[in-house]
Design an enzyme around this catalytic site. Sequence first.
Site, short mmCIF file in Angstrom:
data_model
loop_
_atom_site.label_atom_id
_atom_site.label_comp_id
_atom_site.label_asym_id
_atom_site.label_seq_id
_atom_site.Cartn_x
_atom_site.Cartn_y
_atom_site.Cartn_z
N LYS A 119 0.51 -5.43 -5.87
CA LYS A 119 1.56 -4.37 -5.73
C LYS A 119 2.23 -4.65 -7.18
CE LYS A 119 0.80 -2.05 -2.29
NZ LYS A 119 1.04 -2.58 -0.55
C1 LIG Z 1 0.50 -2.57 0.81
C2 LIG Z 1 1.11 -1.03 2.05
C3 LIG Z 1 1.59 -1.52 3.32
C4 LIG Z 1 0.98 -2.46 3.67
O1 LIG Z 1 2.30 -4.07 2.91
P1 LIG Z 1 2.01 -5.27 3.59
O2 LIG Z 1 2.39 -5.20 2.76
O3 LIG Z 1 0.02 -5.41 2.86
O4 LIG Z 1 1.36 -4.93 5.27
C5 LIG Z 1 1.39 0.20 3.68
N1 LIG Z 1 1.53 1.19 3.35
C6 LIG Z 1 1.44 1.03 2.13
C7 LIG Z 1 0.68 2.68 1.01
C8 LIG Z 1 0.36 -0.10 1.45
O5 LIG Z 1 0.12 0.25 -0.13
#
Ligand SMILES: *Cc1c(COP(=O)(O)O)cnc(C)c1O
Length: 388
Positions: free
Chosen positions: A191
């Site tokens: 992210k």
């Molecule tokens: C990364 C992500 C998640 C989940 O996040 P985690 O930190 O991996 O649990 C949920 N929804 C979307 C759209 C994502 O890109």
Amino acid sequence: MSAPLSAAVLPFLPFSRPTIDEGTIAAVGDVLRSGWISSGPRVHDFEQQLSAYFGGRPVLTFNSGTSTMEIALRVAGVGAGDEVVTTPISWPATANVILAVGATPVFADIDPAARNIDLDQLEAAITPRTRALIPVHLAGLPVDMDRLYAIAARHRLRVVEDAAQAFGSRWHGRRVGAFGDLVSFSFQANKNLTTGEGGCLVLNDAGEAALAAKYRLQGVTRSGVDGIDVDLPGGKHNMSDIMAAIGLGQFANIDAVTAHRRALARHYFARFGAGFESASGARLPLADFEHGNWHLFQIILPDRGPGTRAGFMEAMACRGIGTGFHYAPIHLFSLYRARGYAEGMFPVAERVGRLTVTLPMFHAMTFDDVERVVAAVESILIHARVPR
Ligand SMILES: *Cc1c(COP(=O)(O)O)cnc(C)c1O
């Protein structure tokens, strides 16, 4: 087949890679040497800074974006017997958390241009059992927030925004998270802002924040003579100071990160040029430089039958370039097929899910890297015309 020359002389370019600066690495070392490595002063500091960033709204951190979303649903009172409307084009977490709280996911098809949930179809999917909506700001591009919140108000529904990919995104000048209902971010490794794993939730008021804090840590609450009680079945979802130290370092750079990603996206559009779509049959993302944070740069491939995407990804890998796909449609996974979903129900999502490819986009990327990716895509889709 001999590898192209570029693969031999240039290092492999992944589709994403985190950038952690030396100051952040030193700050993590300080935490490790401090004697306090779980939730403590760094988490508190990170939450304060995030709250200020989101206009003073309460913010709690968590150990993942998935935990963040599950607890948001619990805070919103979503449970057994409730329906939650969401998009099939997301990471499975978006729908899995609905099942985790005992509710029923209801999918609505996506809009082919933005690739986010189609708000007409979202509204059409609302029934008397609907309790909440989970829009996903895919690739960091927000859904139309004015229309979304008008629909939520009209049907008296809670909204849990899956803003996992949207840290730094804006809606008409306002930060995603600084307004709206419950807004959930992820700090997973790829992210724009990472803590390794982690997430944060923006809430409406202190009462909701206190409830979320109890769900976050075993339902523990301060009361009584000994100062501790447990009054709901919470879990173990807290962030550590090790993670928060990474988050503080990342947060200090977030505006520069967003600006650089936007510049890379502009360079992609400039290099692909106006003729790329007609020459290749591929579709570029929406050229929206006002709202999104360019978490992902995704193209939709021209449909050349089964194996189109696998062939393209392999051809890119031969040229030393990593790609990904975000995402396979959730309703076609066996868990969801077993609940009655099948092929043909969401044709746009199914087509996008089959043909979408994520090109490299990350903070340490250069304009030269963008040019290398564009040359590779064009050599595969336009000049060779064989993706396999
Ligand atoms: C990364 C992500 C998640 C989940 O996040 P985690 O930190 O991996 O649990 C949920 N929804 C979307 C759209 C994502 O890109």
